[in-house]
Design a protein around this motif. Structure first.
Motif, PDB file in Angstrom:
ATOM      1  N   TYR A 134       4.752  -5.111  -6.259  1.00 47.61           N
ATOM      2  CA  TYR A 134       5.503  -5.012  -5.006  1.00 47.61           C
ATOM      3  C   TYR A 134       6.629  -6.037  -4.889  1.00 47.61           C
ATOM      4  O   TYR A 134       7.369  -6.009  -3.902  1.00 47.61           O
ATOM      5  CB  TYR A 134       4.556  -5.181  -3.814  1.00 47.61           C
ATOM      6  CG  TYR A 134       3.555  -4.063  -3.665  1.00 47.61           C
ATOM      7  CD1 TYR A 134       3.965  -2.760  -3.377  1.00 47.61           C
ATOM      8  CD2 TYR A 134       2.193  -4.289  -3.809  1.00 47.61           C
ATOM      9  CE1 TYR A 134       3.053  -1.725  -3.229  1.00 47.61           C
ATOM     10  CE2 TYR A 134       1.260  -3.270  -3.666  1.00 47.61           C
ATOM     11  CZ  TYR A 134       1.698  -1.983  -3.379  1.00 47.61           C
ATOM     12  OH  TYR A 134       0.785  -0.961  -3.241  1.00 47.61           O
ATOM     13  N   CYS A 135       6.747  -6.907  -5.860  1.00 52.54           N
ATOM     14  CA  CYS A 135       7.730  -7.996  -5.792  1.00 52.54           C
ATOM     15  C   CYS A 135       8.588  -8.007  -7.054  1.00 52.54           C
ATOM     16  O   CYS A 135       8.433  -8.882  -7.923  1.00 52.54           O
ATOM     17  CB  CYS A 135       7.025  -9.337  -5.610  1.00 52.54           C
ATOM     18  SG  CYS A 135       6.009  -9.445  -4.118  1.00 52.54           S
ATOM     19  N   THR A 164       2.002   2.232   1.340  1.00 50.19           N
ATOM     20  CA  THR A 164       1.412   1.480   0.242  1.00 50.19           C
ATOM     21  C   THR A 164       2.235   1.539  -1.040  1.00 50.19           C
ATOM     22  O   THR A 164       1.908   0.873  -2.017  1.00 50.19           O
ATOM     23  CB  THR A 164      -0.010   1.994  -0.062  1.00 50.19           C
ATOM     24  OG1 THR A 164       0.051   3.400  -0.349  1.00 50.19           O
ATOM     25  CG2 THR A 164      -0.928   1.760   1.135  1.00 50.19           C
ATOM     26  N   THR A 165       3.307   2.317  -1.048  1.00 51.98           N
ATOM     27  CA  THR A 165       4.167   2.370  -2.230  1.00 51.98           C
ATOM     28  C   THR A 165       5.433   1.532  -2.068  1.00 51.98           C
ATOM     29  O   THR A 165       6.200   1.381  -3.020  1.00 51.98           O
ATOM     30  CB  THR A 165       4.579   3.820  -2.547  1.00 51.98           C
ATOM     31  OG1 THR A 165       5.451   4.308  -1.508  1.00 51.98           O
ATOM     32  CG2 THR A 165       3.361   4.727  -2.658  1.00 51.98           C
ATOM     33  N   THR A 166       5.678   0.996  -0.880  1.00 46.30           N
ATOM     34  CA  THR A 166       6.931   0.299  -0.586  1.00 46.30           C
ATOM     35  C   THR A 166       7.000  -1.060  -1.273  1.00 46.30           C
ATOM     36  O   THR A 166       6.117  -1.901  -1.109  1.00 46.30           O
ATOM     37  CB  THR A 166       7.086   0.103   0.932  1.00 46.30           C
ATOM     38  OG1 THR A 166       7.032   1.376   1.581  1.00 46.30           O
ATOM     39  CG2 THR A 166       8.404  -0.575   1.268  1.00 46.30           C
ATOM     40  N   THR A 167       8.051  -1.282  -2.042  1.00 45.34           N
ATOM     41  CA  THR A 167       8.258  -2.557  -2.717  1.00 45.34           C
ATOM     42  C   THR A 167       9.278  -3.397  -1.942  1.00 45.34           C
ATOM     43  O   THR A 167       9.939  -2.914  -1.010  1.00 45.34           O
ATOM     44  CB  THR A 167       8.787  -2.352  -4.141  1.00 45.34           C
ATOM     45  OG1 THR A 167      10.136  -1.851  -4.076  1.00 45.34           O
ATOM     46  CG2 THR A 167       7.918  -1.366  -4.909  1.00 45.34           C
ATOM     47  N   ALA A 168       9.438  -4.645  -2.371  1.00 48.36           N
ATOM     48  CA  ALA A 168      10.437  -5.508  -1.742  1.00 48.36           C
ATOM     49  C   ALA A 168      11.841  -4.944  -1.926  1.00 48.36           C
ATOM     50  O   ALA A 168      12.700  -5.107  -1.050  1.00 48.36           O
ATOM     51  CB  ALA A 168      10.337  -6.914  -2.323  1.00 48.36           C
ATOM     52  N   ALA A 169      12.092  -4.284  -3.056  1.00 45.28           N
ATOM     53  CA  ALA A 169      13.405  -3.670  -3.264  1.00 45.28           C
ATOM     54  C   ALA A 169      13.646  -2.554  -2.252  1.00 45.28           C
ATOM     55  O   ALA A 169      14.765  -2.394  -1.738  1.00 45.28           O
ATOM     56  CB  ALA A 169      13.511  -3.134  -4.689  1.00 45.28           C
ATOM     57  N   ALA A 172       6.617 -10.408   3.811  1.00 44.79           N
ATOM     58  CA  ALA A 172       6.034 -11.348   2.842  1.00 44.79           C
ATOM     59  C   ALA A 172       6.478 -11.019   1.424  1.00 44.79           C
ATOM     60  O   ALA A 172       6.849 -11.911   0.644  1.00 44.79           O
ATOM     61  CB  ALA A 172       4.513 -11.332   2.947  1.00 44.79           C
ATOM     62  N   HIS A 173       6.450  -9.731   1.063  1.00 46.53           N
ATOM     63  CA  HIS A 173       6.865  -9.338  -0.283  1.00 46.53           C
ATOM     64  C   HIS A 173       8.322  -9.724  -0.553  1.00 46.53           C
ATOM     65  O   HIS A 173       8.666 -10.169  -1.659  1.00 46.53           O
ATOM     66  CB  HIS A 173       6.692  -7.834  -0.474  1.00 46.53           C
ATOM     67  CG  HIS A 173       5.279  -7.421  -0.694  1.00 46.53           C
ATOM     68  ND1 HIS A 173       4.810  -6.161  -0.351  1.00 46.53           N
ATOM     69  CD2 HIS A 173       4.219  -8.075  -1.231  1.00 46.53           C
ATOM     70  CE1 HIS A 173       3.532  -6.072  -0.669  1.00 46.53           C
ATOM     71  NE2 HIS A 173       3.149  -7.222  -1.203  1.00 46.53           N
ATOM     72  N   LEU A 174       9.187  -9.563   0.440  1.00 49.22           N
ATOM     73  CA  LEU A 174      10.591  -9.894   0.239  1.00 49.22           C
ATOM     74  C   LEU A 174      10.781 -11.402   0.083  1.00 49.22           C
ATOM     75  O   LEU A 174      11.553 -11.853  -0.774  1.00 49.22           O
ATOM     76  CB  LEU A 174      11.418  -9.359   1.405  1.00 49.22           C
ATOM     77  CG  LEU A 174      12.938  -9.315   1.221  1.00 49.22           C
ATOM     78  CD1 LEU A 174      13.331  -8.585  -0.061  1.00 49.22           C
ATOM     79  CD2 LEU A 174      13.597  -8.651   2.432  1.00 49.22           C
ATOM     80  N   GLY A 175      10.047 -12.194   0.882  1.00 52.20           N
ATOM     81  CA  GLY A 175      10.116 -13.645   0.735  1.00 52.20           C
ATOM     82  C   GLY A 175       9.642 -14.097  -0.637  1.00 52.20           C
ATOM     83  O   GLY A 175      10.252 -14.965  -1.283  1.00 52.20           O
ATOM     84  N   ILE A 176       8.548 -13.519  -1.095  1.00 49.82           N
ATOM     85  CA  ILE A 176       8.015 -13.844  -2.423  1.00 49.82           C
ATOM     86  C   ILE A 176       9.040 -13.502  -3.501  1.00 49.82           C
ATOM     87  O   ILE A 176       9.291 -14.275  -4.437  1.00 49.82           O
ATOM     88  CB  ILE A 176       6.702 -13.073  -2.668  1.00 49.82           C
ATOM     89  CG1 ILE A 176       5.594 -13.591  -1.758  1.00 49.82           C
ATOM     90  CG2 ILE A 176       6.274 -13.161  -4.130  1.00 49.82           C
ATOM     91  CD1 ILE A 176       4.378 -12.688  -1.696  1.00 49.82           C
ATOM     92  N   ARG A 186      -0.865 -12.095  -6.304  1.00 50.33           N
ATOM     93  CA  ARG A 186       0.520 -11.862  -6.686  1.00 50.33           C
ATOM     94  C   ARG A 186       1.274 -11.063  -5.622  1.00 50.33           C
ATOM     95  O   ARG A 186       2.447 -11.304  -5.356  1.00 50.33           O
ATOM     96  CB  ARG A 186       0.565 -11.124  -8.026  1.00 50.33           C
ATOM     97  CG  ARG A 186       0.047 -11.935  -9.198  1.00 50.33           C
ATOM     98  CD  ARG A 186      -0.226 -11.048 -10.391  1.00 50.33           C
ATOM     99  NE  ARG A 186      -1.250 -10.048 -10.056  1.00 50.33           N
ATOM    100  CZ  ARG A 186      -1.608  -9.061 -10.864  1.00 50.33           C
ATOM    101  NH1 ARG A 186      -1.005  -8.922 -12.036  1.00 50.33           N
ATOM    102  NH2 ARG A 186      -2.547  -8.195 -10.515  1.00 50.33           N
ATOM    103  N   ASP A 187       0.579 -10.114  -5.003  1.00 51.87           N
ATOM    104  CA  ASP A 187       1.148  -9.330  -3.915  1.00 51.87           C
ATOM    105  C   ASP A 187      -0.006  -8.615  -3.212  1.00 51.87           C
ATOM    106  O   ASP A 187      -1.180  -8.935  -3.455  1.00 51.87           O
ATOM    107  CB  ASP A 187       2.220  -8.348  -4.413  1.00 51.87           C
ATOM    108  CG  ASP A 187       1.736  -7.447  -5.552  1.00 51.87           C
ATOM    109  OD1 ASP A 187       0.550  -7.050  -5.551  1.00 51.87           O
ATOM    110  OD2 ASP A 187       2.546  -7.140  -6.454  1.00 51.87           O
TER     111      ASP A 187
END
Length: 277
Positions: A109-110, A153-158, A172-176, A234-235
């Motif tokens: 996710y990151c 549940t499929t959404t990534t930071a991108a 949180a994923h985008l910050g990571i 990790r995510d």
């Protein structure tokens, strides 16, 4: 400071299913469990495992058709460490503890490699340290709308970066992702969050700075001093509160976090550095 936290979750089991839960508070560091209870209805045998590296506590159940309920309660004492933000520095990769290195890599996710060019252009000129991670949170809070139902549940930071909307796990994923792109180890944290409205499981992240992990919450929806850590990884794939194998229907859940006496003052979210490990 002391907190009472917990959750009541349930499922209608359609066919025999195996469920793995991560709902119990982490024990250790500056987070101490004073007492806790876990009630499973019906009373099923459970396998339990505490991960050595993270302290995450996993519970595995196999349930037959019918209704399954879990109720977890805990009294927690938090001893948050506050250090002057200006004195909390980034650590060069060459000097990072080896156990932090996995948290520099892209994960499901990151995808930090995909957003590295933007991260370096936007944040690369900011003085390294606690302040730079705070500026990452400032950017996310200003540029990404908190909107329920905009991710799954499929959404990534991108995806969140492109959509500019999401919920706490997406923030949180985008910050990571931005931190990792800058060479700062960062990991996902699930928690019980005091002052969060409405109450639910919450997601924040930790960045490794100085000699420890520091909490950050780009949503600014709850007090950092009142976050009881449940799991880290990790995510979100490493910290789901429930992972289900089989046909089940979820029932309404209840999550709570109350301060001792419920009279404590409110804290702002980025006024001070907060470490729990």
């Amino acid at each position: 400071m002391k907190f009472s936290v917990g959750c009541d979750i349930g499922y209608e089991i359609i066919e025999p299913a195996t469920l793995i839960f991560n709902i119990e508070a982490i024990a250790g560091g500056r987070q101490r469990i004073l007492g806790e209870t876990l009630t499973i209805t019906p009373n099923l045998a459970a396998d339990e495992k505490t991960a050595t590296e993270t302290g995450n506590r996993y519970l595995r159940l196999t349930a037959q058709p019918g209704q399954l309920r879990l109720r977890y309660t805990a009294d927690i004492e938090l001893d948050a460490l506050h250090n002057p933000p200006g004195m909390v520095e980034e650590v060069p990769v060459a000097r990072l503890p080896l156990d932090t290195l996995p948290y520099l890599n892209p994960s499901r996710y990151c995808p930090s490699d995909q957003l590295a060019r933007f991260a370096n252009r936007e944040f690369g000129g900011i003085a390294p340290g606690f302040g730079r991670v705070t500026e990452i949170c400032n950017w996310i809070n200003a540029e990404v709308d908190y909107l329920s139902g905009t991710s799954d549940t499929t959404t990534t930071a991108a995806d969140t970066f492109a959509l500019r909307a999401g919920v706490c796990r997406d923030f949180a994923h985008l910050g990571i992702t931005f931190c990792r792109a800058l060479g700062i180890p960062a990991r996902f944290v699930s928690c019980y969050a005091w002052q969060l409205q409405p109450q639910d499981f919450h997601a924040v992240f930790e960045a490794y700075l100085g000699d420890r992990w520091y909490l950050f919450d780009a949503t600014r929806m709850a007090a950092l001093d009142g976050m009881v850590r449940i799991g880290c990884g990790r995510d979100a794939a490493d910290t789901a509160f429930a992972t289900i194998y089989g046909a089940v229907n979820p029932l309404p859940i209840e999550v709570w976090s109350n301060a001792d006496g419920d009279t404590a003052e409110e804290w702002t979210t980025d006024a001070v550095s907060v470490a729990r490990s």
